[in-house]
Write a protein that holds these residues in place. Sequence first.
Motif, mmCIF file in Angstrom:
data_model
loop_
_atom_site.group_PDB
_atom_site.id
_atom_site.type_symbol
_atom_site.label_atom_id
_atom_site.label_comp_id
_atom_site.label_asym_id
_atom_site.label_seq_id
_atom_site.Cartn_x
_atom_site.Cartn_y
_atom_site.Cartn_z
ATOM 1 N N VAL A 134 0.819 -1.180 -0.063
ATOM 2 C CA VAL A 134 -0.190 -0.099 -0.070
ATOM 3 C C VAL A 134 0.696 1.277 0.072
ATOM 4 O O VAL A 134 0.427 2.399 -0.602
ATOM 5 C CB VAL A 134 -1.031 0.138 1.297
ATOM 6 C CG1 VAL A 134 -1.926 0.961 1.305
ATOM 7 C CG2 VAL A 134 -1.755 -1.305 1.328
ATOM 8 N N THR A 144 10.910 4.931 12.954
ATOM 9 C CA THR A 144 9.864 4.959 12.144
ATOM 10 C C THR A 144 9.840 6.096 11.246
ATOM 11 O O THR A 144 8.789 6.488 10.323
ATOM 12 C CB THR A 144 8.487 4.642 12.530
ATOM 13 O OG1 THR A 144 8.299 5.721 13.861
ATOM 14 C CG2 THR A 144 8.380 3.396 13.314
ATOM 15 N N ILE A 150 -3.546 10.047 15.608
ATOM 16 C CA ILE A 150 -2.579 9.367 16.268
ATOM 17 C C ILE A 150 -2.749 7.909 16.118
ATOM 18 O O ILE A 150 -1.588 7.135 15.824
ATOM 19 C CB ILE A 150 -2.892 9.769 17.826
ATOM 20 C CG1 ILE A 150 -2.342 11.301 17.997
ATOM 21 C CG2 ILE A 150 -1.768 9.167 18.756
ATOM 22 C CD1 ILE A 150 -2.781 11.943 19.601
ATOM 23 N N GLN A 151 -3.809 7.522 16.428
ATOM 24 C CA GLN A 151 -4.144 6.072 16.068
ATOM 25 C C GLN A 151 -3.619 5.600 14.698
ATOM 26 O O GLN A 151 -3.188 4.340 14.581
ATOM 27 C CB GLN A 151 -5.420 5.833 16.641
ATOM 28 C CG GLN A 151 -5.759 4.047 16.554
ATOM 29 C CD GLN A 151 -6.993 3.849 15.654
ATOM 30 O OE1 GLN A 151 -7.899 4.220 15.924
ATOM 31 N NE2 GLN A 151 -6.513 3.180 14.503
ATOM 32 N N THR A 152 -4.119 6.161 13.933
ATOM 33 C CA THR A 152 -3.849 6.079 12.292
ATOM 34 C C THR A 152 -2.393 5.918 12.164
ATOM 35 O O THR A 152 -1.842 4.882 11.435
ATOM 36 C CB THR A 152 -4.515 7.111 11.317
ATOM 37 O OG1 THR A 152 -5.839 7.225 11.820
ATOM 38 C CG2 THR A 152 -4.358 6.567 10.095
ATOM 39 N N GLN A 186 0.005 5.152 14.312
ATOM 40 C CA GLN A 186 0.758 4.216 14.710
ATOM 41 C C GLN A 186 0.299 2.905 14.177
ATOM 42 O O GLN A 186 1.184 2.009 13.667
ATOM 43 C CB GLN A 186 0.503 4.017 16.167
ATOM 44 C CG GLN A 186 0.403 5.323 16.883
ATOM 45 C CD GLN A 186 1.169 5.154 18.254
ATOM 46 O OE1 GLN A 186 0.974 4.332 18.813
ATOM 47 N NE2 GLN A 186 1.540 6.440 18.784
ATOM 48 N N THR A 187 -0.972 2.764 13.737
ATOM 49 C CA THR A 187 -1.516 1.223 13.089
ATOM 50 C C THR A 187 -0.844 1.102 11.711
ATOM 51 O O THR A 187 -0.634 0.055 11.300
ATOM 52 C CB THR A 187 -2.935 1.282 13.239
ATOM 53 O OG1 THR A 187 -3.575 2.276 12.621
ATOM 54 C CG2 THR A 187 -3.460 0.974 14.517
ATOM 55 N N SER A 188 -0.727 2.406 11.000
ATOM 56 C CA SER A 188 -0.213 2.487 9.793
ATOM 57 C C SER A 188 1.257 2.250 9.801
ATOM 58 O O SER A 188 1.597 1.673 8.558
ATOM 59 C CB SER A 188 -0.658 3.531 9.056
ATOM 60 O OG SER A 188 0.018 4.633 9.315
ATOM 61 N N MET A 189 2.008 2.727 10.614
ATOM 62 C CA MET A 189 3.311 2.600 10.627
ATOM 63 C C MET A 189 3.751 1.059 10.820
ATOM 64 O O MET A 189 4.739 0.503 10.472
ATOM 65 C CB MET A 189 4.095 3.165 11.674
ATOM 66 C CG MET A 189 4.306 4.658 11.323
ATOM 67 S SD MET A 189 4.977 5.721 12.784
ATOM 68 C CE MET A 189 5.623 7.110 11.834
ATOM 69 N N ALA A 190 2.787 0.168 11.678
ATOM 70 C CA ALA A 190 3.010 -0.975 11.953
ATOM 71 C C ALA A 190 2.673 -1.825 10.745
ATOM 72 O O ALA A 190 3.361 -2.695 10.481
ATOM 73 C CB ALA A 190 2.050 -1.585 12.996
ATOM 74 N N ALA A 191 1.792 -1.367 9.778
ATOM 75 C CA ALA A 191 1.616 -1.979 8.384
ATOM 76 C C ALA A 191 2.553 -1.592 7.535
ATOM 77 O O ALA A 191 2.503 -1.820 6.336
ATOM 78 C CB ALA A 191 0.162 -1.984 8.119
ATOM 79 N N LYS A 192 3.383 -0.679 7.821
ATOM 80 C CA LYS A 192 4.435 0.244 6.920
ATOM 81 C C LYS A 192 3.507 0.821 5.659
ATOM 82 O O LYS A 192 4.197 0.817 4.414
ATOM 83 C CB LYS A 192 5.332 -0.849 6.367
ATOM 84 C CG LYS A 192 6.185 -1.329 7.548
ATOM 85 C CD LYS A 192 7.532 -1.727 6.965
ATOM 86 C CE LYS A 192 8.399 -2.759 7.892
ATOM 87 N NZ LYS A 192 8.555 -2.038 9.223
ATOM 88 N N ASN A 193 2.295 1.183 5.827
ATOM 89 C CA ASN A 193 1.705 1.868 4.639
ATOM 90 C C ASN A 193 1.022 3.285 5.285
ATOM 91 O O ASN A 193 0.223 3.632 4.768
ATOM 92 C CB ASN A 193 0.263 1.205 4.086
ATOM 93 C CG ASN A 193 -0.914 0.953 5.354
ATOM 94 O OD1 ASN A 193 -0.527 1.358 6.416
ATOM 95 N ND2 ASN A 193 -1.505 0.041 4.964
#
Lengths: 292, 318, 465
Positions: free
Chosen positions: C52, C137, C106-108, C110-117
């Motif tokens: 993504v 990151t 903030i949540q977005t 963090q969650t997207s950094m985990a998915a690298k997207n």
Amino acid sequence: MDTVQQISPALRRRARSGLRPFVVRALVYLLLTAGCVVTLVPFLWMLGTSLKSSTEIIRLPPTLIPEQPTLQSFRTIFEDPRVPLERFFLNSTAVSVSVVALVLFTSSLAGFVFAKYQFFGKDLLFTLILATMMIPFQVTMIPMYLILVRLHLTDSLWGLVVPGATSAFGIFLMKQFIEGIPAELIDAARIDGASEFGIYTRIVLPQMGPALATLGIFQFMGTWNDYLWPLIVITTTERRTLPIMLTWYNSQHGARHDLSMAAATLVILPILIVYFLFQRWIVQGITLTGFK
Amino acid sequence: MPALRARGRLLRSQHRFAAVSLTPIMLYMMGFTLLPMVWAVVITLFRYSPTREGVFLGLGGGNPFVGLRNYLDIFSSSINGQLFRLSLKNTFIFALLVLPLNLAITLPLAVLIETVHHRLKTVFRTIYFLPTVTSLVAVSLVWGVIYNPTFGLLNLALRAVGLKGMPWLSDPKTTVLGIPLPMICLIVTYVWQDMGYNLVIFIAGLQGIPEVFHEAARVDGANSWQRFWHITVPLLRSTLTFVIVMTMLSSWQVFVIFYVMTRGGPGNLTRTLVLHIYETAFRHQEMGLAATVAMALFAIIMLTTLLQMRLLRREWEY
Amino acid sequence: MSTGSRGISRRAFLRSLICGAGGVAAATLLNGCKPAGGAQGGSTEAAVPTKVGAPAEAGTGGITLRLWSHSNPAFVKANEAAIQKWLEQRPEVQIKYEYFPYDEFIQTIQTSMAAKNEADIIEMFGSWVQSYAKGGTLSVAPDDIMSLAEARQLFYAAPLDGYVWEGKLYGFPNEYNLENGGVLVNKRMFEEAALAYPPEWESWEELVTDAKKLTRFDGETMTVAGFHYVTGDGLGFLFWEGILERGGDYFADDRVHLNLLTPQAEATTEWLVGMAQKDRVVDPMTFNPESNWVGDSFFQGLVAIGYIGPWIVPVARENHPDFADPWNYVSCPYYGEKMSFAADSGWGKVVSPNSKGIREAWEFAKFATADAANARAWNVGTGTVPALKSVAEDPTLLNDLDWLGPSLKVLPYGRYVGMLQDRDFVWYNVVATHLVEALQGQISVKEALNKMHEEANAMIDSKIG
């Protein structure tokens, strides 16, 4: 006058027998009507607030009923280029309908197999399915999210559909229903040379109308109203669903109650329409299944 | 055994169909329930955030193995322990208050609705069920505006009758029977939203009670209150058990109204378990800790379900 | 009534409804599969998932970068204008812009950094940057885009320091974030209370004296707060400033942990609590971060003096277009001889290491923050204090931002608040939460300080552990 005519015969019998039962009756109706008012007032307040103008909304003391009702707030939302409302609506519909279709298919097929076939380990498998019903979503959401990350399905509508494609409860429900279909019907089809899948599509499914409708409606409402999972999975604006849009819009205009109530009205409306259309099945469904 | 009587070929094709259709569904289901469950347990043993690099499946390396430290942490006096116990306490208060309140409203209401003409019965049932089908997010927003201290309906009504308005959702001091006011407000909202469901189940249960029981009692001279206690309630026992357990289960998992209306405030007075899990995992990126809290939630839900089974079994023995 | 025909027509209607919905669903999901025109696609492919984060290569050398920010309407407009200008110069590098409410933002991230997207460029709050830089990151600014030495020439230290971690530069600030030095004042209320307007306070005592006269009650209920400072951000700013001006420091000697068990911290807390409880210039029960937030209640005529940063003005003009009272943003006093405050590093641009166009992303980040004209346009649009020295020092800035004077005057006295590991946790969950509890009289000053000290340090321990 209407009420008097609609009182049941038993009641009319009793009503004639004395004054006290009549007073009790009246009290009952009064109580029930008061309950209805309490139930409806928040909806009316929502609608009323959404119809206030931006000047009326900050007037102190606040007005109970909008003095000059206006659709200004709805217009503001519809014209806001940052809120592609029809896109959110499409996304919610797409996800809900897909999940419903998949759940109905997988649940009825698995339910059919569990109900009408004998094989090794059947009881164990079915117990396993029942056991998964005990695992709440909130416990598995973190690993589920990590799995979606690995499947590259985050920030995608598929990420909302894929984990919801099966339902332990759906399988359980379908099994209960299909067990009620007479074995003779299935054996007869077999003798006529129908394939097993043919039996599923041509004999079982047509008998399942009400059960499928019930499961489908509840799955639809559950998915449509789902908030936590899309909140975690979706990032791109164009892929959001309606409930997410709601808080998203609200925190942007925290103090604009007219706008947030208009947005709430827009989200509630479609589900109310579905409710009134399918009301009978919904109530029937709950009484049959206790499903939520 | 019927299967033995069937001819071999037919049996084989039946077996094949069962295997071919059930295997993928079962694998899929387990992939999205059991696998995450196992993974959740594994994560509780690590200090885990997916934003850090791991060695295998994201574990190890930047996400070190910590053994049972997460479990010890939530039972320690640390801030994590305090927040966990606070959210556990809040969730308990919520669930234990919602239940009697819900039953005290829905059961009598169902009895009353049962006595009216069936046309009107449908009307009442439709209206009372209305909040249950609406989006919880929308409901939370609406009630947030109702509770608003300055522009809200509730204070408007109170002032109209000469009473003082209240900061309903942000007052940390006022308590009712020791329960903070904001929590009470959220309970009211939740019960308002949730009661239609139990109401409909009770109505169905009541319809299952044969009229002869009531007639017999009436002949014996029992008044309506006695009939309610001695006939309706005992005969509704299985429905009651079911309703109690379902209501408990869903109130353990409450999230949306708390997230939207108070975000756990004021001062964590309305922080619930799921809100705590969400924030810990997705705001503060402590997924190991969050998964550990989730295990506590799982334990509570298991216990509730086992209790249900025990109660229902006793039911069957009657 | 011919119920039969009604039943059939209803069933037919339902069937057509279901068919229609199915069609819509299929179309929407399928549409999500192919890289949709204009929008960045590719993420909804089920069978062959595509990465993504990868921007779609459009034509020869063309590239699309994604930019994320939070959804403050004024920020959105300012960023849209910057993108517009960028496209005039660099049409081959398209920018797709998305924005989120603060919490979801903030949540977005963090969650997207985990998915690298995550997006290629993120408008991040400066005081978060060090935490993300530490987590690896964020990408480091290439030296030929801008070296740290060059950046020190261009930007104020207070905002820039938030973007520096272990001697490396991780982004460029747009904003010098402070709420110190200025307050909103309602002219109508001052005149009704027969007070001098605009007020020129020499000390906090004078402000509080005015505030007492401005406070209005209806019986026991406070209807107008004289001085509303009970906010999530404001309490933090006042707390740090109070400690610094009393000659203390909120950091412990190791510069990693906090020390809030100092006499200065106690004096500051006493002062904050006193204004609410003794002077009663604000009722922290009804006026707090959760209800009657100052950014709204001031513009609803419920607050006479409001403590908040100048960035609120464009937001309020958007959210409260019908507020009729005349108002100003005026200087507010400080404690002691010399002003000294801790600023948040402000909003600025950082770049994802997963971007397929890191180079272009950095070029855009520089374009939007370090180019004087662009930086100025962004500050003017958002009503924020410039991080770029040349913009802040340009006297004509006040022509466009006439309420910014009080903030600009105090810039030399500010420094970056420092690495708090998790800034929002310290600021909101620890400091603001317990100060509000103390203000409301739920806990004593001592208890509040103990809680803040313990909880902040426990979090810091868990992050450095």
